[in-house]
Scaffold this active site. Sequence first.
Site, PDB file in Angstrom:
ATOM      1  N   HIS A   1      27.600  22.693 -23.530  1.00 64.33           N
ATOM      2  CA  HIS A   1      28.665  23.528 -24.578  1.00 64.33           C
ATOM      3  C   HIS A   1      27.801  24.737 -25.054  1.00 64.33           C
ATOM      4  CE1 HIS A   1      31.558  19.825 -24.700  1.00 64.33           C
ATOM      5  NE2 HIS A   1      32.043  20.965 -24.261  1.00 64.33           N
TER       6      HIS A   1
ATOM      7  N   GLN B   1      46.566  18.150 -19.368  1.00 63.76           N
ATOM      8  CA  GLN B   1      45.284  18.547 -18.491  1.00 63.76           C
ATOM      9  C   GLN B   1      45.269  16.441 -18.454  1.00 63.76           C
ATOM     10  OE1 GLN B   1      42.678  20.686 -19.585  1.00 63.76           O
ATOM     11  NE2 GLN B   1      41.050  19.130 -19.528  1.00 63.76           N
TER      12      GLN B   1
ATOM     13  N   SER C   1      27.971  15.109 -20.960  1.00 65.61           N
ATOM     14  CA  SER C   1      29.984  15.174 -20.216  1.00 65.61           C
ATOM     15  C   SER C   1      29.995  14.561 -21.851  1.00 65.61           C
ATOM     16  CB  SER C   1      30.011  14.430 -19.589  1.00 65.61           C
ATOM     17  OG  SER C   1      31.440  13.602 -19.804  1.00 65.61           O
TER      18      SER C   1
END
Length: 282
Positions: A35, A59, A183
């Site tokens: 990020h 989602q 992640s």
Amino acid sequence: MTRVVRTRAELRDALAASPRPYGLVPTMGWLHEGHRALMGRARAENATTVVSIFVNPRQFGDAADLAQYPRNEARDVATCEAEGVDIVFAPPVEEVYPPGFDTVVTVGAIARPLEGAARPGHFDGVATVVAILFNLVGAERAYFGQKDAQQVAVIRRMAIDLATPTEVIACPTIREADGLAMSSRNVHLTPDERRAAPVLRRALLAARSAWEDGERSAEALRARMRIELASEPLASVDYVSVADAASLRELDRVEGPALLSLAVRFGSTRLIDNEALGAPGP
Ligand code: AMP
């Protein structure tokens, strides 16, 4: 100084006082170096950087997956401060989806295979929230990670089709020293699973090296990835794919740009990664 806003109205006011161009980085928080790379690029190319932090319920197919998604807003805001982010938009669900919300953005063929097939409804949720964020921010540019290669392709398609003025920019995948793609989900890996997880990268690089040696059979490249993944007993394969880079349709022969991608479970944690063969990516 980073300003944290939570409502559509506060966002509008903060933007009105901020110089253009705007660069938007949509995230679900639990911010890491991947990020930060997007934020750094947004900051370098725009006068105002906006980061959204929103764990988008639409989602997630699985309520448990949504409930378990890691969150730490105070730490995320500190990360945004350190990256020189001007505005953090961290809305509650009802500011993104107002009462009576009844619109879904569905992208077609590019959203169907791979993650679309493995996670029904996932890309409807992604395209819908990104369309809302694009409309709320009105950024000149928005930044996404190549780690989620199909997501970039889906958002590009949506932006073209809906005449969105925001330019979609894809940024390279940031990795741990051992090759594991960063992640937010990595935090759920047990120490043994974390040691095993770089097998995703090894499988992709094994297939890349076979391709560099001239292998053009897509099935042989998939087999190469499966063999590597099978060497790791904690890894349970969801899919391995060798697809056309533009359409993401599975290939028989790799004659042009292709995308190697895979999804692998370690216990309840599902990881994805990909590798582009021959430019350009999707
Ligand atoms: P997420 O918070 O997981 O929804 O990710 C927000 C954005 O960061 C998406 O555009 C991701 O593709 C991107 N991203 C996540 N992990 C990485 C990474 N390791 N390298 C580069 N971009 C990433």
